[in-house]
Structure formats: C-alpha cells, structure tokens
Write an enzyme that holds these catalytic residues in place. Structure first.
Site, PDB file in Angstrom:
ATOM      1  N   GLU A   1      20.146 118.659  14.924  1.00 54.40           N
ATOM      2  CA  GLU A   1      19.223 117.715  14.284  1.00 54.40           C
ATOM      3  C   GLU A   1      18.294 118.564  13.431  1.00 54.40           C
ATOM      4  O   GLU A   1      17.461 119.301  13.955  1.00 54.40           O
ATOM      5  CB  GLU A   1      18.415 116.939  15.325  1.00 54.40           C
TER       6      GLU A   1
ATOM      7  N   ASN B   1       7.555 119.865  17.091  1.00 56.49           N
ATOM      8  CA  ASN B   1       6.945 118.687  16.455  1.00 56.49           C
ATOM      9  C   ASN B   1       6.894 117.468  17.373  1.00 56.49           C
ATOM     10  O   ASN B   1       5.912 116.740  17.357  1.00 56.49           O
ATOM     11  CB  ASN B   1       7.600 118.367  15.104  1.00 56.49           C
TER      12      ASN B   1
ATOM     13  N   GLU C   1      22.499 111.708  18.541  1.00 59.92           N
ATOM     14  CA  GLU C   1      21.855 111.638  19.841  1.00 59.92           C
ATOM     15  C   GLU C   1      21.475 110.181  20.100  1.00 59.92           C
ATOM     16  O   GLU C   1      21.541 109.339  19.216  1.00 59.92           O
ATOM     17  CB  GLU C   1      20.608 112.519  19.845  1.00 59.92           C
TER      18      GLU C   1
ATOM     19  N   CYS D   1      10.863 115.013  11.074  1.00 57.97           N
ATOM     20  CA  CYS D   1      12.064 115.175  10.255  1.00 57.97           C
ATOM     21  C   CYS D   1      12.434 113.880   9.543  1.00 57.97           C
ATOM     22  O   CYS D   1      13.130 113.906   8.545  1.00 57.97           O
ATOM     23  CB  CYS D   1      13.211 115.705  11.100  1.00 57.97           C
TER      24      CYS D   1
HETATM   25  P1  NAD Z   1      12.580 126.730  14.009  1.00 56.76           P
HETATM   26  O1  NAD Z   1      13.840 126.121  13.540  1.00 56.76           O
HETATM   27  O2  NAD Z   1      12.363 128.186  13.769  1.00 56.76           O
HETATM   28  O3  NAD Z   1      12.400 126.519  15.604  1.00 56.76           O
HETATM   29  C1  NAD Z   1      12.927 125.424  16.333  1.00 56.76           C
HETATM   30  C2  NAD Z   1      13.377 125.926  17.715  1.00 56.76           C
HETATM   31  O4  NAD Z   1      14.425 126.900  17.534  1.00 56.76           O
HETATM   32  C3  NAD Z   1      12.301 126.655  18.515  1.00 56.76           C
HETATM   33  O5  NAD Z   1      12.489 126.410  19.899  1.00 56.76           O
HETATM   34  C4  NAD Z   1      12.587 128.114  18.218  1.00 56.76           C
HETATM   35  O6  NAD Z   1      12.113 128.999  19.211  1.00 56.76           O
HETATM   36  C5  NAD Z   1      14.095 128.121  18.183  1.00 56.76           C
HETATM   37  N1  NAD Z   1      14.696 129.205  17.417  1.00 56.76           N
HETATM   38  C6  NAD Z   1      14.180 129.838  16.331  1.00 56.76           C
HETATM   39  N2  NAD Z   1      15.030 130.805  15.909  1.00 56.76           N
HETATM   40  C7  NAD Z   1      16.095 130.777  16.759  1.00 56.76           C
HETATM   41  C8  NAD Z   1      17.305 131.527  16.834  1.00 56.76           C
HETATM   42  N3  NAD Z   1      17.585 132.508  15.970  1.00 56.76           N
HETATM   43  N4  NAD Z   1      18.178 131.231  17.820  1.00 56.76           N
HETATM   44  C9  NAD Z   1      17.923 130.239  18.695  1.00 56.76           C
HETATM   45  N5  NAD Z   1      16.788 129.499  18.687  1.00 56.76           N
HETATM   46  C10 NAD Z   1      15.886 129.756  17.717  1.00 56.76           C
HETATM   47  O7  NAD Z   1      11.407 125.902  13.403  1.00 56.76           O
HETATM   48  P2  NAD Z   1       9.888 126.362  13.176  1.00 56.76           P
HETATM   49  O8  NAD Z   1       9.720 127.772  12.771  1.00 56.76           O
HETATM   50  O9  NAD Z   1       9.196 126.020  14.404  1.00 56.76           O
HETATM   51  O10 NAD Z   1       9.523 125.474  11.911  1.00 56.76           O
HETATM   52  C11 NAD Z   1       9.923 125.869  10.609  1.00 56.76           C
HETATM   53  C12 NAD Z   1      10.338 124.684   9.796  1.00 56.76           C
HETATM   54  O11 NAD Z   1      11.433 124.034  10.433  1.00 56.76           O
HETATM   55  C13 NAD Z   1       9.306 123.598   9.649  1.00 56.76           C
HETATM   56  O12 NAD Z   1       8.407 123.853   8.633  1.00 56.76           O
HETATM   57  C14 NAD Z   1      10.170 122.393   9.378  1.00 56.76           C
HETATM   58  O13 NAD Z   1      10.517 122.335   8.012  1.00 56.76           O
HETATM   59  C15 NAD Z   1      11.393 122.658  10.178  1.00 56.76           C
HETATM   60  N6  NAD Z   1      11.394 121.942  11.480  1.00 56.76           N
HETATM   61  C16 NAD Z   1      12.139 120.840  11.573  1.00 56.76           C
HETATM   62  C17 NAD Z   1      12.159 120.137  12.760  1.00 56.76           C
HETATM   63  C18 NAD Z   1      12.965 118.892  12.916  1.00 56.76           C
HETATM   64  O14 NAD Z   1      12.668 118.068  13.775  1.00 56.76           O
HETATM   65  N7  NAD Z   1      14.021 118.708  12.160  1.00 56.76           N
HETATM   66  C19 NAD Z   1      11.411 120.558  13.849  1.00 56.76           C
HETATM   67  C20 NAD Z   1      10.671 121.739  13.729  1.00 56.76           C
HETATM   68  C21 NAD Z   1      10.685 122.414  12.525  1.00 56.76           C
END
Ligand code: NAD
Length: 468
Positions: free
Chosen positions: A242, A144, A446, A276
């Site tokens: 976060e 994001n 952070e 977020c």
């Molecule tokens: P996600 O949590 O799956 O991914 C975030 C990061 O974590 C990516 O780099 C991903 O490759 C990595 N990741 C995923 N699974 C992992 C694992 N098992 N071990 C280690 N790293 C891993 O998020 P998403 O699928 O991209 O988005 C899904 C939902 O998450 C969104 O709809 C939103 O609600 C939320 N989100 C929140 C934020 C935030 O800033 N808080 C950011 C992105 C997504």
C-alpha cells in the site's frame, strides 16, 4: 522495551528511537530497536506458535480474536490517547482509529469459520480446495495511521491461521506495543503476535529477507515499497503493498458546489494531509472554477489547526521536523497561494492548510505526493479532459467525483484508474470494503470480504473414487 544497546545492529542506524509528541516536541518515550538476531529469534518463536494456532479448532481461533476485539474496545480511550500523543492525531480521529482496529478484529474473526474452499465437479473422483495459512507474516507499518494500518495486515492474517510479526514505524511504536499486550491479555497464544520496533533498513529488512517469513505486508513510501518488492523476489515471497497517492477530487459544474467546497478541505487536511488517500489534486470544471475557489477559501480558513487534545481541533501537526522539512521542500510557506490557513505559534511541527493553483505551483508540488495539507487546483474543460487529468499520474489510489448526473458519475469512476473511488463523498476506508491501489499506488488489496484469502495459499486435492 528497555533502551539498552543491542550488540549486532549496524552502527549507522540508531539503536533506539525517541518517540516525540509532534504537537509539543517533547520526548515521551525511547524505544530500543530490534536487532537482526532478535528478529531471527522472533521468527523461530512465531513459526512454532503458528503451528499450534493453525491446529486449533476454527471456532476457538474465532473466539480468541473476538476476545482481542473486546479488549481493544475496552481500551479505545487509552489507545486513542497514545495515538494523540505519539502521532499528533486529533481526539475524534484517534478514537475512530482505535475503533477501526476493534471492528476489523471482529470482522476477521467472523471469517475464520467461513474460510471455505470449493468442491469442484470432475470425472473419476472428488476435487476439493483448502485455504492453507502461509505461516509467518511480516507487517511493516507507517507512522501516518499507526493503529489501523497495523491491524489491516495483522487481523486477517491471524484469522487465516498465520502468526504476525509487526514492525511499527520508528516514530510511532507505542500504540502497536500496547496492542500486543492487549492481545496477550485477551488470551492469544504467546509469540503469535509480536511487535518488533526498529529502524526500517535494519529491523525491517531483516524481516523482509528472513527465509522464515512467508509474506510481507508493507505500507509506506513508493520508494521503499519498490525496494522491498525487489528483495522479496529472491525468496518468491508473497507481498502486499500500500503505497502513495496523488488523488483527484473532480468537481463538475452540476455538482452541489457548496457541499463539494465545504468538504474539499477535509479531503486534503485530514491527518494534516499525511494520508495516502488525500484528494490533493482538485479538478474543477472551468465554468464554475472561480465560484468554487470563492467557496473553498472560507472552508479552508475554517480548518482549526492546533492542540490535538482540544475537541475543537480539526487538524494537528505534521509527524516530525524532518517531515515538515520535506513538505516545505515541496511548497515553501512563501509560495503564492489561493488561500493559506493559520497555525499555532510555539513548539509543534505545524504547517498551514494551503491551496495552490496548478499554473502557479512548483512543478514537484503538482506532480508528487507531498504528504502535507496542500492541494493544487486546476480547471478542466469537459468530462474527457477531467478523466485525462485525473489519470495523468503514476499513482492510482483513490479519488472523488462530484456531480448530480448519476450516469456521468458511473462513467467517470469507471474511467479513473484508481482503487478507491467515491461519488459525492470522500469516503475511502471501511473495514468491510476492499482497499488498495492501481499503478504505483500498490499491489493487492486489504480489508473487505477477500482480506483473509490474501493470507492463504489455495491447495487443490483430487481424491479418486474409481478403482482404476
Ligand atoms: P517509509 O516508507 O520510509 O517508512 C514506512 C515503514 O517502512 C516504516 O515502518 C519504516 O521503518 C519501514 N522501512 C523503511 N525503510 C525500510 C526498508 N529498507 N526495509 C523495510 N522497511 C523499511 O516512509 P517514511 O520515511 O516514514 O515517509 C516518507 C514518505 O513516504 C512520506 O513523505 C510519504 O510520502 C510516504 N508515506 C506514505 C504512506 C502511505 O500510507 N502510503 C505512509 C507513510 C509514508
């Protein structure tokens, strides 16, 4: 990175990821996933690089980080253009994001020589503390805000004497890869700051589980954050999380209602709601509820959705077709709305700015993080009711309070269980102020004055001065 197949990645996850421009649906790059064996090799190289880095004079480490900041400054337009293409961010926002990386590197560089410990009065000798670097830090970033969030973990970790392995999100690896090139060009030692693109469950988990990684900084979904937290337990690994939010925007009757309504759409439509900190629950004192809705409608309709390269654009597309499906699963575009904006026709993962009333909203939409440009509005009766509704969530990341009564503003921000609050403003993020969540929104902080300390261990040393 070339798109050749790795040999040891599980076959259930792609060996390479297409990077898609979400405004055009065009594939702009294909980036190969880092395999677990490559993660292992990267950790070994980072371990050696970290020892050399920590042994440098603090002033020299600071100088190199300032040169890195200067390199980012010179590349602001280039980095913004990458963010625009891979994440669909409108140009003004993308420029701010690249500038935020520069400012944070500068700020962290200033901390290198100020990472002082204590000298504590004790009997029989001298007691001092040292802030020792942790070693190798893994930063797992989301899509994001790919650039700033990568830097929020990486810059202070490097400044505190650590090496960093950054895993960008599958959808947005390009700006991170460019950042690593800029670091090298600025003179940061080889292997100190490596970017390892790849699938979360493969590359990400290999980093989280690696015994050579001392700390994990994760930003993303709460579900994945909990999983990482559990995996870190095995190695008693340090962790910053976060996670998500469902933040309130509380509007009291005595507020500047025009300004509160005019700014409310930006607080849930910025970055197409993929933020977020989005103030996606708008709580309005009942006596001004109807008037506020009347003021909100034109403000929402004025949010220009379209080509991120057009300077008139306020809101771009969602990141992907899959994510738009997730947003639609919460709020189908047919859901009755108080107001719904318009989106371009043709390619692009568009979703309109949408305001729902809580009593008519799908239950999930009112309670869960949607991560799209959707706000749910509800009335409240008095200050206690506003605080009760604001806190009726597992999340606690941010929130806003609109009132002209300074005492009430202070009472309410102290009562709301969230990490980043603003009064008569929606501002959450500055490189010099702490950022992080209460409850399920995260763990640790952070940015701000303590950012470097989160990447150190405190060592206490007693030196006897008495002969016996
Ligand atoms: P996600 O949590 O799956 O991914 C975030 C990061 O974590 C990516 O780099 C991903 O490759 C990595 N990741 C995923 N699974 C992992 C694992 N098992 N071990 C280690 N790293 C891993 O998020 P998403 O699928 O991209 O988005 C899904 C939902 O998450 C969104 O709809 C939103 O609600 C939320 N989100 C929140 C934020 C935030 O800033 N808080 C950011 C992105 C997504």
């Amino acid at each position: 990175m070339p798109a050749e197949p790795p040999t040891d990645a599980p076959t259930t996850h792609p060996v390479a990821h297409d990077v898609v421009n979400p405004a055009t649906e065009e594939v702009i790059a294909t980036v190969r996933s880092t395999t677990p064996a490559e993660v292992d090799a990267a950790v070994r190289r980072a371990t050696a690089a970290q020892r050399r880095w920590a042994a440098l004079a603090p002033a020299d480490r600071a100088r190199l980080l300032r040169r890195f900041a200067t390199a980012v400054d010179g590349a602001v337009e280039e980095l913004a253009a990458i963010e625009l293409r891979e994440a669909g961010h409108p140009l003004a926002g993308a420029r701010w994001e690249a500038g935020n990386v520069r400012d944070l590197l500068d700020y962290a560089a200033g901390g290198v020589e100020r990472l002082t410990g204590y000298q504590i009065p004790v009997a029989g000798g001298l007691d001092v503390t040292f802030q020792e670097p942790l070693g190798v830090v893994a930063v797992i970033a989301p899509w994001n805000f790919p650039l700033p969030i990568a830097a929020w973990g990486s810059a202070p970790a490097l400044a505190a004497g650590n090496a960093v392995l950054l895993k960008p999100a599958e959808a947005t690896p390009l700006s991170a890869l460019r950042l690593a090139e800029l670091a090298l060009a600025a003179g940061l030692p080889e292997d100190l700051f490596q970017v390892l693109p790849g699938a979360g469950p493969v590359t990400g988990e290999a980093l989280v589980d690696h015994p050579g990684v001392a700390k994990v900084v994760f930003t993303g979904s709460t579900a994945v954050g909990k999983r990482i937290m559990a995996r870190c337990a095995a190695g008693v690994k340090r962790l910053t999380l976060e996670l998500g939010g469902k933040s309130p925007n509380i509007v009291f009757a005595d507020a500047d209602l025009e300004r509160a309504a005019a700014t409310a759409p930006g607080a849930f439509c910025d970055n197409a709601g993929q933020d977020c900190c989005a103030r996606s629950r708008v709580l309005v004192e009942r006596t001004v509820y109807d008037r506020f809705l009347a003021l909100l409608e034109p403000a929402v309709l004025a949010v220009t959705v379209g080509d991120p390269a057009d300077p008139a654009t306020a809101m771009g597309p969602l990141i992907s077709a899959a994510h738009r499906d997730r947003v639609r699963a919460h709020v189908p575009e047919t859901t009755p709305a108080v107001v719904r904006g318009t989106v371009p026709t043709g390619p692009g993962y568009w979703y309109p700015p949408t305001v729902l009333e809580a009593h008519a909203a799908p239950a999930r939409a009112a309670a869960e993080e949607i991560f799209g440009p959707v706000a749910v509005v509800a009335p409240f009766d008095d200050e206690a009711d506003a605080v009760r509704q604001a806190n009726a969530t597992d999340y606690g990341l941010s929130g806003s309070v609109w009132t002209r009564d300074a005492a009430r503003a202070l009472r309410v921000v102290r009562a709301v269980a969230a990490g980043n609050l603003s009064v008569n403003s929606h501002s959450s993020v500055r490189h010099a102020t702490p950022f992080g969540g209460f409850k399920h929104s995260g763990l640790g902080r952070e940015l701000g004055p303590d950012a470097l300390a989160a990447f150190t261990e405190t060592k206490n040393v007693f030196i006897a001065t008495e002969e016996r």
